[in-house]
Motif scaffolding. Structure first.
Motif, PDB file in Angstrom:
ATOM      1  N   ARG A 190       0.831  -1.210   0.000  1.00  0.00           N
ATOM      2  CA  ARG A 190       0.000   0.000   0.000  1.00  0.00           C
ATOM      3  C   ARG A 190       0.862   1.255   0.000  1.00  0.00           C
ATOM      4  O   ARG A 190       0.623   2.204  -0.753  1.00  0.00           O
ATOM      5  CB  ARG A 190      -0.930   0.008   1.225  1.00  0.00           C
ATOM      6  N   GLU A 191       1.904   1.260   0.817  1.00  0.00           N
ATOM      7  CA  GLU A 191       2.793   2.418   0.883  1.00  0.00           C
ATOM      8  C   GLU A 191       3.547   2.613  -0.434  1.00  0.00           C
ATOM      9  O   GLU A 191       3.755   3.741  -0.873  1.00  0.00           O
ATOM     10  CB  GLU A 191       3.768   2.279   2.047  1.00  0.00           C
ATOM     11  N   VAL A 230      -8.178 -10.606   2.163  1.00  0.00           N
ATOM     12  CA  VAL A 230      -6.849 -10.503   1.545  1.00  0.00           C
ATOM     13  C   VAL A 230      -6.990 -10.521   0.025  1.00  0.00           C
ATOM     14  O   VAL A 230      -6.314  -9.764  -0.680  1.00  0.00           O
ATOM     15  CB  VAL A 230      -5.918 -11.645   2.017  1.00  0.00           C
ATOM     16  N   THR A 231      -7.883 -11.351  -0.484  1.00  0.00           N
ATOM     17  CA  THR A 231      -8.098 -11.427  -1.933  1.00  0.00           C
ATOM     18  C   THR A 231      -8.597 -10.087  -2.477  1.00  0.00           C
ATOM     19  O   THR A 231      -8.131  -9.618  -3.522  1.00  0.00           O
ATOM     20  CB  THR A 231      -9.087 -12.559  -2.271  1.00  0.00           C
ATOM     21  N   ALA A 232      -9.529  -9.460  -1.781  1.00  0.00           N
ATOM     22  CA  ALA A 232     -10.047  -8.155  -2.212  1.00  0.00           C
ATOM     23  C   ALA A 232      -8.947  -7.095  -2.174  1.00  0.00           C
ATOM     24  O   ALA A 232      -8.822  -6.273  -3.093  1.00  0.00           O
ATOM     25  CB  ALA A 232     -11.215  -7.739  -1.323  1.00  0.00           C
ATOM     26  N   ILE A 233      -8.133  -7.116  -1.136  1.00  0.00           N
ATOM     27  CA  ILE A 233      -7.032  -6.156  -1.015  1.00  0.00           C
ATOM     28  C   ILE A 233      -5.996  -6.404  -2.100  1.00  0.00           C
ATOM     29  O   ILE A 233      -5.498  -5.462  -2.727  1.00  0.00           O
ATOM     30  CB  ILE A 233      -6.403  -6.244   0.396  1.00  0.00           C
ATOM     31  N   ASP A 290      -3.183  -4.804  -6.940  1.00  0.00           N
ATOM     32  CA  ASP A 290      -2.635  -5.399  -8.151  1.00  0.00           C
ATOM     33  C   ASP A 290      -1.453  -6.323  -7.863  1.00  0.00           C
ATOM     34  O   ASP A 290      -0.404  -6.258  -8.495  1.00  0.00           O
ATOM     35  CB  ASP A 290      -2.241  -4.318  -9.164  1.00  0.00           C
ATOM     36  N   VAL A 291      -1.632  -7.163  -6.854  1.00  0.00           N
ATOM     37  CA  VAL A 291      -0.660  -8.212  -6.532  1.00  0.00           C
ATOM     38  C   VAL A 291      -1.441  -9.510  -6.329  1.00  0.00           C
ATOM     39  O   VAL A 291      -2.656  -9.491  -6.179  1.00  0.00           O
ATOM     40  CB  VAL A 291       0.173  -7.895  -5.259  1.00  0.00           C
ATOM     41  N   SER A 292      -0.745 -10.609  -6.316  1.00  0.00           N
ATOM     42  CA  SER A 292      -1.430 -11.885  -6.107  1.00  0.00           C
ATOM     43  C   SER A 292      -1.731 -12.093  -4.629  1.00  0.00           C
ATOM     44  O   SER A 292      -1.006 -11.610  -3.760  1.00  0.00           O
ATOM     45  CB  SER A 292      -0.589 -13.046  -6.638  1.00  0.00           C
ATOM     46  N   SER A 312       7.584  -1.749  -8.696  1.00  0.00           N
ATOM     47  CA  SER A 312       6.495  -0.806  -8.930  1.00  0.00           C
ATOM     48  C   SER A 312       7.088   0.582  -9.006  1.00  0.00           C
ATOM     49  O   SER A 312       7.703   1.034  -8.054  1.00  0.00           O
ATOM     50  CB  SER A 312       5.489  -0.880  -7.782  1.00  0.00           C
ATOM     51  N   GLY A 313       6.943   1.235 -10.129  1.00  0.00           N
ATOM     52  CA  GLY A 313       7.462   2.587 -10.256  1.00  0.00           C
ATOM     53  C   GLY A 313       8.967   2.641 -10.117  1.00  0.00           C
ATOM     54  O   GLY A 313       9.516   3.646  -9.692  1.00  0.00           O
ATOM     55  N   GLY A 314       9.644   1.540 -10.448  1.00  0.00           N
ATOM     56  CA  GLY A 314      11.095   1.528 -10.371  1.00  0.00           C
ATOM     57  C   GLY A 314      11.647   1.206  -8.994  1.00  0.00           C
ATOM     58  O   GLY A 314      12.841   1.100  -8.817  1.00  0.00           O
TER      59      GLY A 314
END
Length: 124
Positions: free
Chosen positions: A14-15, A49-52, A57-59, A73-75
């Motif tokens: 998230r961060e 956890v699945t919804a999060i 955009d991770v498994s 992500s973003g380098g």
């Protein structure tokens, strides 16, 4: 599933995405306090956890696995949240950029010095 570890992983991702807890809670249709508890591993289940994971955009596996995870992500590389935090990684990236700029200045000075020596016939 180790709920506390999964919560730490969720927070790290998230961060990295630059999302705050209020944003996540709103997208999930819950209150920020509830979401905060989930990041602490409290009340966290596989469906949540699945919804999060979908939102980040991770498994789901990458969040629930006991193994460290790595993605880009973003380098910025992100590893297991027990290693460096997203903020630490951003700070390291900033420092590396500063060092690269310093090296460019030093390289230009060295090239100027070599050019002046060649001009004076001192370089071999």
């Amino acid at each position: 599933m180790d709920r506390e570890r999964t919560g730490r992983k969720i927070r790290a991702v998230r961060e990295l995405r630059n999302y705050n807890q209020t944003y996540m809670a709103g997208r999930l249709g819950i209150g920020q306090n509830t979401y905060s508890l989930w990041e602490q591993g409290r009340g966290l289940d596989l469906a949540r956890v699945t919804a999060i994971a979908r939102l980040l955009d991770v498994s789901t596996e990458s969040l629930t696995s006991p193994e460290p995870f790595v993605f880009v992500s973003g380098g910025l590389p992100a590893q297991d949240p027990d290693v460096p935090s997203a903020r630490t990684m951003a700070e390291l990236l900033r420092r590396n950029e500063e060092r690269a700029q310093q090296l460019e200045v030093m390289n230009r000075r060295l090239m100027d010095l070599v050019a002046s020596m060649v001009g004076e016939g001192k370089a071999r």
